[in-house]
Write a protein that holds these residues in place. Structure first.
Motif: not given
Length: 259
Positions: A1-7, A181-189, A219-226
């Protein structure tokens, strides 16, 4: 992940202190209700003051009753105006990220018509708005990510991606969250992190429900690490969720990326 935020769950006073304590960014959610400013005309100023030293910032835009691919042009027009409002407030609040709901309700529109009308709305948006933030479309009631993927891929803008709400996928879809996550991949920002027991959208602390969070985060770290991760558990549940992430090394990994 790039950053962690709190809603902040529309509780900026308590959320600001927690963001400072844990070194998190913030997702501001009060402006998801457009009527909020009628009772708080100084809302933008107040949020800027409370979050002055907190970065990065994101904004959750209006979503109630909005439908960007509706077959009713008046509904689409209201949706468009609310999206423009969200962008205006994001700029005023120094938010580089905006979360908007995809809005598709299965069975109410044909996917093909929804896709066509959604693309037309977003083409208008990018033509008329000087876009200064990244925009992410969030899943809610969808059975699977395919239509959301189709919308983002067809529009094909670097500043438009997917916000995966893992809790929404867990309780509203029969498809396992890891498959989303696998299907959407790096489209997940952008990712909304919260837990539930697979029946209702409970927004529980991480680890308090039945989501296989270790598999999901891996899976998030693997398929959309940013992707940006945002804890959507509310200030009352923040400490438990931060502990869950910290115990697995995610806070340390985030800090190392920022060095």
């Amino acid at each position: 992940m790039e950053y962690i935020l709190l809603c902040d769950a529309s509780q900026p006073e308590s959320a600001a202190d927690l963001c400072r304590r844990y070194g998190l960014g913030v997702e501001m959610q009060a402006f998801a209700n457009p009527d909020y400013e009628e009772n708080s005309p100084d809302a933008v100023l107040r949020h800027n003051e409370m979050y002055a030293d907190i970065m990065p910032r994101a904004l959750h835009g209006p979503f109630a009753d909005l439908s960007m691919g509706s077959s009713d042009r008046l509904i689409r027009q209201v949706t468009y105006e609310r999206f423009v409002y969200a962008h205006e407030r994001a700029v005023q609040l120094g938010a580089d990220h905006i979360v908007l709901h995809h809005g598709y309700v299965p069975g109410t529109n044909t996917p093909g018509g929804w896709l066509r009308r959604s693309v037309e709305l977003w083409e208008q948006f990018f033509q008329e708005v000087d876009v200064q933030a990244n925009i992410y479309l969030e899943n809610l009631l969808e059975d699977d990510p395919e239509l959301l993927i189709d919308v983002v891929r067809t529009i094909d803008r670097d500043s438009l991606g997917i916000c995966l709400a893992i809790g929404h996928a867990h309780c509203n879809s029969k498809l396992p969250v890891v498959d989303w996550i696998v299907r959407a991949g790096d489209l997940i920002g952008y990712v909304h992190l919260h837990d539930n027991h697979g029946r209702n959208d409970e927004h529980l602390s991480l680890g308090a429900g039945s989501l296989p969070l270790d598999e999901v985060c891996s899976a998030l770290e693997q398929y959309c690490p940013d992707a940006i991760w945002a804890l959507e558990v509310g200030p009352d549940n923040a400490a438990d969720s931060v502990f869950w992430l910290d115990n697995r090394g995610y806070l340390r990994a985030m800090r190392q990326k920022q060095v």
